[in-house]
Design an enzyme around this catalytic site. Sequence first.
Site, short mmCIF file in Angstrom:
data_model
loop_
_atom_site.label_atom_id
_atom_site.label_comp_id
_atom_site.label_asym_id
_atom_site.label_seq_id
_atom_site.Cartn_x
_atom_site.Cartn_y
_atom_site.Cartn_z
N ARG A 66 39.51 31.30 57.54
CA ARG A 66 39.34 30.16 56.62
C ARG A 66 38.07 30.25 55.77
NH1 ARG A 66 41.31 26.90 61.05
NH2 ARG A 66 43.55 26.69 60.78
N HIS A 89 43.94 35.74 26.49
CA HIS A 89 44.51 36.09 27.79
C HIS A 89 45.96 35.66 27.96
CE1 HIS A 89 40.43 37.14 28.69
NE2 HIS A 89 40.69 37.44 29.94
N GLU A 122 35.66 41.77 26.73
CA GLU A 122 35.32 40.43 27.23
C GLU A 122 33.98 39.96 26.63
OE1 GLU A 122 37.39 38.59 28.86
OE2 GLU A 122 38.67 39.83 30.14
#
Length: 350
Positions: free
Chosen positions: A110, A233, A174
């Site tokens: 977790r 994108h 980018e």
Amino acid sequence: MENQINISYGTSAFLGLKEELTSKQYSSIFVLVDSNTKDHCLDRFLSFCSIEVTAVLKMAAGEENKNLTTCQKLWEDLSFQGADRNSVLINLGGGVVTDLGGFVACTFKRGIDFYNIPTTLLAMVDASVGGKTGIDLGALKNQIGIIREPQRVIVESGWLETLSQEELKSGFAEMLKHGLIANPDYWNTLRTLVEISPEKLTDYIKPSIAEKTKVVLEDPYEKGLRKILNFGHTLGHAIESFYLTQTEKPRLLHGEAIAIGMVLESYLATHCSGLGKSAAVEIKETFDKFYSKVNITTEDRVSILNLLRHDKKNKAGRINFVLLKAIGEPDIDVEVPQELFGKAFEFYRS
Ligand code: NAD
């Protein structure tokens, strides 16, 4: 997510990392590499940081391995090596390693802490920062994932020395995007560069990361503003997904696909969000200067457009685009009439 992004720069940051890891008293320290960063980056990292590592975890390089099978192997490796909730994972690699390693860390027991040490330009200026972790679902990009910031990102441009020109250009796309969505001066500086090399790019990495972190801090879970980072994108991811399935066609890197997406979406913007035609031409000519033209056939276009329905920004079946009103001025949630797509591809091809 905590409203904080920790980033350190330069080789001296590794000394700080060693101190930080020691002070956090992790029960075990794992380093994730892929087959290339194992060869090119691991020794350098260990010599900079000189920490005692419990185990180095390995994955095969490449986007095609950013999947659940790789995660399962790494969860098993962690488990086998006795990792517990107080263990830490250091992701040493490009965007595939930081995306997938982040996801493995966020889900193991977790959630365990993780650090990102990006070794590609793309991972430095984009993938390793902002907390998006995840994997692909078949050829569909980043469909499974969690948003959680790493404990720290360490950006050191020395890794770029062993990176290919294509990979450098992939990251550069980018950086150009950051200029287009937020900073016309930065765009103008980058677009007039005559050479893409580690030396020429080093000074521009930090400003690019600054543009991204500004946006992420304001909207970590992409409720609004963060969507601007998706400029290029929507079509770019569909193009990247399409080429991932086409073994007989040339390989297309993430940034190369996004570069095409930005040209296509600039055309759409001239019809849907008021971008001037001369600005769209400037954008197209800039990408033409740095990137080879990809031959996208009419048949390919149909498959690419079919993939658009998987875009994560879609709401109630509607495809939402981030477009530009002007260079530096993005517009989110723009709907685009389907009949414009063909013309956008013609504009790219021209
Ligand atoms: P990558 O991780 O596949 O790295 C590219 C290639 O370079 C790989 O073969 C890798 O092994 C190799 N490599 C890495 N560092 C090297 C070095 N220093 N020297 C030599 N070779 C090296 O790909 P990438 O371009 O870094 O990242 C692309 C991924 O990032 C995609 O999966 C994309 O979806 C993801 N991404 C994520 C975000 C985000 O916000 N999380 C943003 C942008 C992109």
